[in-house]
Design an enzyme around this catalytic site. Structure first.
Site, PDB file in Angstrom:
ATOM      1  N   ASP A 189      24.302  16.538 -13.596  1.00 56.70           N
ATOM      2  CA  ASP A 189      24.007  15.373 -14.433  1.00 56.70           C
ATOM      3  C   ASP A 189      25.308  14.775 -14.971  1.00 56.70           C
ATOM      4  OD1 ASP A 189      22.700  13.519 -15.948  1.00 56.70           O
ATOM      5  OD2 ASP A 189      21.359  14.941 -16.931  1.00 56.70           O
ATOM      6  N   ASP A 190      25.632  13.576 -14.559  1.00 57.75           N
ATOM      7  CA  ASP A 190      26.840  12.866 -15.035  1.00 57.75           C
ATOM      8  C   ASP A 190      28.134  13.578 -14.656  1.00 57.75           C
ATOM      9  OD1 ASP A 190      24.876  11.348 -16.223  1.00 57.75           O
ATOM     10  OD2 ASP A 190      25.747  11.376 -18.233  1.00 57.75           O
ATOM     11  N   CYS A 246      20.616   8.113 -14.465  1.00 57.60           N
ATOM     12  CA  CYS A 246      19.787   9.285 -14.157  1.00 57.60           C
ATOM     13  C   CYS A 246      18.450   8.975 -13.479  1.00 57.60           C
ATOM     14  CB  CYS A 246      19.473  10.079 -15.413  1.00 57.60           C
ATOM     15  SG  CYS A 246      20.863  10.457 -16.472  1.00 57.60           S
ATOM     16  N   HIS A 281      12.900  13.550 -15.501  1.00 56.83           N
ATOM     17  CA  HIS A 281      13.310  12.170 -15.746  1.00 56.83           C
ATOM     18  C   HIS A 281      12.620  11.112 -14.892  1.00 56.83           C
ATOM     19  CE1 HIS A 281      16.898  10.271 -18.055  1.00 56.83           C
ATOM     20  NE2 HIS A 281      15.837  10.501 -18.803  1.00 56.83           N
ATOM     21  N   ASP A 283      23.946  13.066 -10.080  1.00 60.28           N
ATOM     22  CA  ASP A 283      23.045  11.907 -10.083  1.00 60.28           C
ATOM     23  C   ASP A 283      23.764  10.581 -10.287  1.00 60.28           C
ATOM     24  OD1 ASP A 283      23.624  12.319 -12.786  1.00 60.28           O
ATOM     25  OD2 ASP A 283      21.572  11.986 -13.474  1.00 60.28           O
TER      26      ASP A 283
HETATM   27 CA   LIG Z   1      22.924  11.333 -15.176  1.00 59.61          CA
END
Ligand SMILES: [Ca+2]
Length: 479
Positions: free
Chosen positions: A40-41, A80, A143, A291
């Site tokens: 994530d990120d 995301c 998400h 992502d």
């Molecule tokens: Ca993300």
């Protein structure tokens, strides 16, 4: 941004690799297990193998040496939710509905107040795999919507440990509930409470370890049962507020963000060793990626996009190009690098071969920028990182990513190189626009009543909360 569009490259790659492999195998051979590790990120520049100077990812670097590195791998979207929806459906966000029409080219996702989520008409990867006899598990962040019909077990997954939304908080559970953690179809707690605490001051949390243990248990169980499995491993420790367990806190040269990267790198190493130990490494395809690009606006809670321009929320290389490694001993040759040219097209920008054309440019609004939110800190490029949505559709900005990976020097419009590049790219854009069938936008409406007040299972653990009456409004997406 054109967050309405993008490439299904990620899934196309998985699908082609996996389908080819399925086609080549005789019916007697067991189906390969599949593990997608989605960070994530995490940025392209966060891995040692891509040049991160602190070299704190020995396990990912070894994974790349044993497998295939993809220096040119793109996400479907720099945020995301749409990125994850594209990964699991193989369709552009504008087709699968993970976009908004409330304003032009805005980044929209699934916060707690979102009414929509993944459409029941979309076919997700675990659903396809189920037809082949796979058992699928999500460990980590979902998400794709948090209302019951949007949750993983109603969309092809058999098991889940994780949260439906980002781990923002802590909240007071009065105006806004803390995000729940689910085990399969029922909540077992909330972030910032009991065993799911993230210490706001130190960044200490055991959640990454919890996700690792859960993943190992699932792999072991499927392996013992000789059942093919799909593990979608989606830990979120590198998304602000970043966190790491005690064992890793303070260990990196890069603060808690670096500690989180180290813990995830460690986890990847443990999972790959586990596959070897169980003797299923030769029959398991593992793909590691992120992502979206590192969130540069998060400052010390954000990562690195290496030499690329800007980051998360933008369609510059820093937002779209992701670290990526494929690993499958015996199937993927060791130490290979894939730099095959590929196509990624969308309304904002298109890449073809080494050329990238921007049809619209935007980093974020002047209003936001002046309030201190900067998607491109230290990287302002005149006429490129614009603070208004600038229309270049009549004369796109074109960069040669081989000579100029940082997208700083647009090719001169009057040059033959520009003319030739545009001549190749234009028909692809026209084809995309001609064949585009947009999905019904899922990210337009918000309502405080739909937040995680009383998720299934809340009564069993005394965590049900009372929410307000329904009062929907059109969500505002500021960037
Ligand atoms: Ca993300």
């Amino acid at each position: 941004m054109f967050n309405t569009k993008m490439s299904g490259l990620a899934l196309a790659l998985f699908t082609s690799l996996i389908c080819c492999s399925l086609a080549l195998k005789s019916p007697n051979e067991s189906l390969p297990n599949i593990i997608i590790m989605l960070m994530d990120d995490m940025g392209w520049g966060d891995l040692g193998v891509f040049g991160q100077p602190s070299k704190e990812t020995p396990n990912l670097d070894a994974m790349a040496a044993q497998g295939m590195l993809f220096p040119n791998f793109y996400t479907a979207n720099p945020l995301c939710s749409p990125s994850r929806a594209a990964l699991l459906t193989g369709r552009l966000p504008v087709r699968n509905g993970f976009y908004t029409t409330n304003a032009h080219a805005r980044n929209a996702y699934t916060p707690q107040e979102i009414v929509g989520g993944i459409s029941k008409d979309e076919i997700l990867l675990p659903k396809l795999l189920k037809e082949k006899g796979y058992t699928s598990k999500l460990v980590g962040k979902w998400h794709l919507g948090h209302r019951p019909e949007h949750l993983p077990l109603n969309n092809g997954f058999d098991e889940w440990l994780g949260s439906p939304n980002c781990h923002f908080g802590p909240y007071n559970n009065i105006g806004r509930p803390n995000i729940p953690i689910y085990f399969n179809s029922e909540m077992v707690g909330r972030y910032y409470e009991d065993e799911f605490v993230i210490d706001g001051k130190t960044g200490e949390s055991n959640i990454t370890m919890m996700y690792l243990n859960e993943s190992m248990e699932f792999i072991l169980r499927q392996s013992k049962a000789h059942r093919p499995f799909f593990l979608y491993y989606a830990p979120d420790a590198t998304h602000a507020p970043v966190y790491a367990s005690k064992k890793f806190l303070g260990k990196s040269q890069r603060g808690v963000y670096g500690d989180a990267v180290m813990e995830l790198d460690y986890s990847v190493g443990v999972i790959l060793s586990w596959l070897k130990q169980l003797g299923i490494d030769q029959n398991t395809f593992v793909f590691f990626t992120s992502d979206n690009g590192a969130a540069l606006y998060a400052a010390k809670e954000g990562g690195s996009n290496g030499p690329f321009l800007c980051g998360k929320e933008t369609t510059f290389e820093g937002g779209m190009r992701e670290p990526a490694i494929a690993w499958w001993p015996g199937q993927i040759e060791e130490g290979t690098v894939s730099i095959s040219s590929h196509l990624r097209n969308e309304l904002m920008a298109v890449r073809l071969g080494l050329y990238k054309a921007h049809y619209w440019t935007w980093s974020n609004s002047w209003q936001e920028f002046n309030s201190g939110i900067n998607f491109c800190p230290g990287q302002e490029v005149i006429n490129v990182t614009t603070h208004e949505q600038r229309d270049h559709t009549l004369q796109p900005l074109i960069f040669h990513l081989g000579k100029d990976p940082g997208e700083k020097y647009p090719i001169r419009v009057l040059s033959s190189e520009y003319r030739d590049a545009l001549k190749s790219i234009s028909p692809i854009v026209e084809q995309h626009q001609k064949t585009l069938v947009p999905g019904a936008p899922q990210l337009n409406m918000c309502d405080l009543a739909v937040m995680n007040w009383a998720p299934p299972g809340c009564d069993k653990i005394g965590k049900c909360l009372k929410g307000p009456q329904s009062a929907p409004w059109k969500c505002e997406w500021p960037h």
